[in-house]
Design a protein around this motif. Sequence first.
Motif, PDB file in Angstrom:
ATOM      1  N   ALA A 119       0.727  -1.149   0.055  1.00 53.86           N
ATOM      2  CA  ALA A 119      -0.138   0.060  -0.058  1.00 53.86           C
ATOM      3  C   ALA A 119       0.858   1.264   0.094  1.00 53.86           C
ATOM      4  O   ALA A 119       1.255   1.933   1.158  1.00 53.86           O
ATOM      5  N   HIS A 120       1.570   1.369  -1.334  1.00 57.38           N
ATOM      6  CA  HIS A 120       2.428   2.564  -1.299  1.00 57.38           C
ATOM      7  C   HIS A 120       2.425   3.063  -2.797  1.00 57.38           C
ATOM      8  O   HIS A 120       2.180   2.109  -3.472  1.00 57.38           O
ATOM      9  N   PRO A 121       2.502   4.221  -3.160  1.00 53.81           N
ATOM     10  CA  PRO A 121       2.385   4.497  -4.423  1.00 53.81           C
ATOM     11  C   PRO A 121       3.466   3.866  -5.618  1.00 53.81           C
ATOM     12  O   PRO A 121       2.870   3.637  -6.586  1.00 53.81           O
ATOM     13  N   ARG A 122       4.430   3.242  -4.962  1.00 55.16           N
ATOM     14  CA  ARG A 122       5.442   2.524  -5.918  1.00 55.16           C
ATOM     15  C   ARG A 122       5.175   1.092  -5.470  1.00 55.16           C
ATOM     16  O   ARG A 122       6.060   0.148  -5.780  1.00 55.16           O
ATOM     17  N   ARG A 123       4.377   0.966  -4.538  1.00 53.95           N
ATOM     18  CA  ARG A 123       4.243  -0.618  -4.328  1.00 53.95           C
ATOM     19  C   ARG A 123       5.158  -1.280  -3.531  1.00 53.95           C
ATOM     20  O   ARG A 123       5.515  -2.325  -3.346  1.00 53.95           O
ATOM     21  N   PHE A 124       6.124  -0.395  -2.639  1.00 50.39           N
ATOM     22  CA  PHE A 124       7.316  -0.754  -2.213  1.00 50.39           C
ATOM     23  C   PHE A 124       7.534   0.214  -0.808  1.00 50.39           C
ATOM     24  O   PHE A 124       8.534   0.632  -1.059  1.00 50.39           O
ATOM     25  N   GLY A 125       6.698   0.135   0.145  1.00 54.33           N
ATOM     26  CA  GLY A 125       6.981   0.817   1.309  1.00 54.33           C
ATOM     27  C   GLY A 125       7.872  -0.180   2.447  1.00 54.33           C
ATOM     28  O   GLY A 125       8.350  -1.025   2.085  1.00 54.33           O
ATOM     29  N   LEU A 126       7.958   0.367   3.592  1.00 53.71           N
ATOM     30  CA  LEU A 126       9.090  -0.056   4.402  1.00 53.71           C
ATOM     31  C   LEU A 126       8.853  -1.321   4.678  1.00 53.71           C
ATOM     32  O   LEU A 126       9.981  -2.348   4.726  1.00 53.71           O
ATOM     33  N   ALA A 127       7.685  -1.990   4.839  1.00 53.50           N
ATOM     34  CA  ALA A 127       7.284  -3.437   5.139  1.00 53.50           C
ATOM     35  C   ALA A 127       7.981  -4.307   4.031  1.00 53.50           C
ATOM     36  O   ALA A 127       8.627  -5.433   4.222  1.00 53.50           O
ATOM     37  N   SER A 128       7.641  -3.918   2.630  1.00 54.37           N
ATOM     38  CA  SER A 128       8.199  -4.677   1.806  1.00 54.37           C
ATOM     39  C   SER A 128       9.737  -4.591   1.489  1.00 54.37           C
ATOM     40  O   SER A 128      10.402  -5.471   1.405  1.00 54.37           O
ATOM     41  N   HIS A 129      10.285  -3.387   1.813  1.00 52.60           N
ATOM     42  CA  HIS A 129      11.923  -3.294   1.795  1.00 52.60           C
ATOM     43  C   HIS A 129      12.514  -4.090   2.537  1.00 52.60           C
ATOM     44  O   HIS A 129      13.483  -4.759   2.240  1.00 52.60           O
ATOM     45  N   LEU A 130      11.765  -4.160   4.065  1.00 58.25           N
ATOM     46  CA  LEU A 130      12.576  -4.957   4.933  1.00 58.25           C
ATOM     47  C   LEU A 130      12.472  -6.495   4.847  1.00 58.25           C
ATOM     48  O   LEU A 130      13.304  -7.130   4.900  1.00 58.25           O
ATOM     49  N   GLY A 131      11.404  -6.628   4.162  1.00 60.50           N
ATOM     50  CA  GLY A 131      10.934  -8.309   3.900  1.00 60.50           C
ATOM     51  C   GLY A 131      11.845  -8.523   2.866  1.00 60.50           C
ATOM     52  O   GLY A 131      12.357  -9.784   3.011  1.00 60.50           O
ATOM     53  N   VAL A 132      12.272  -7.989   2.038  1.00 56.48           N
ATOM     54  CA  VAL A 132      13.140  -8.606   0.732  1.00 56.48           C
ATOM     55  C   VAL A 132      14.529  -8.431   1.136  1.00 56.48           C
ATOM     56  O   VAL A 132      15.185  -9.514   0.942  1.00 56.48           O
ATOM     57  N   LEU A 133      14.873  -7.598   1.707  1.00 50.91           N
ATOM     58  CA  LEU A 133      16.354  -7.398   2.472  1.00 50.91           C
ATOM     59  C   LEU A 133      16.652  -8.417   3.568  1.00 50.91           C
ATOM     60  O   LEU A 133      17.839  -9.099   3.584  1.00 50.91           O
TER      61      LEU A 133
END
Length: 229
Positions: A119-133
Motif C-alpha cells: 500500500a504505497h505509491p510505488r508498491r514498495f513501502g518499508l514493510a516490503s523493503h525490510l522483507g526483501v532485504l
Amino acid sequence: MTTVRIPAGWPATEEEARAVQDELRGRVILDEPGPPPGTGRVTGVDVAYDDERDVVVAAAVVLDAATLDVVAEATAVGEVSFPYVPGLLAFREVPTVLAALDALPCPPGLIVCDGYGVAHPRRFGLASHLGVLTGLPTIGVAKNPFTFSYEDPGAPRGSAAPLLAGVDEVGRALRTQSGVKPVFVSVGHRVDLDQACAHTLALTPKYRIPETTRRADSLCRRAFKEATA
C-alpha cells in the motif's frame, strides 16, 4: 544500543532511490500465506529521527505471538541516511532498523511495521523493503490510509473494507476495536492479506494499534531520549 553508519553505496538522490525500489520490488513474494497467527515470534519495529541533529533511532521488540509477552528487544542509532521525500521514507530508516534487528538475540519471526507494504505509491513501502532485504515475512499496519481510498468498514471488531488504488486492492481498512477508527493493513513480503489481517487482530486484544507497535514505540522513545540527551 548499536551504532550504525550510512552504508557504502547507499542511494543519495531520488533517482537512485527509485531505481533501487524498482529493482527490489520484483523480489516481493505475495503468494505465501506466512506463519499462522498466534504462533512463534512476532517483532515490532519503530523509528524516530531528528534531522537537525542528524540522528535516527530504531527499536525492535520481539513478542511471543501467543502470550504477547516481550521476549527480546534491541535499539540502534545512526545518521539520517536520506532526505525527507514522500514515498522514499524507507531510505531514511532501513539501515538503522536492520541494525536493531541484527542486534536481537533471537530470530524475529514475523515483522510488523508501523507503516506500509504494497500500500504505497510505488508498491514498495518499508514493510516490503525490510522483507526483501531480510527474507522474513513482513506486514505493514498504518494509522492512516496514505493516498488510498476506502469505504468505512462495519463498526464491530474484525470488520474490514478494501483499501483501493483505483480498482486495485492494495490493503484493507481493518477495525481492530469496535467503534474505533480502523487501521490500514498491507502485505509486505511472504504473507498474504488475509493472514496479515488475522495477525493484526491477534496483536490488538485491547487497543487500536498492535502490541508490537506499541511496545516498539515506547522503547524507541526512550532510546531516542537517551541518544539526544
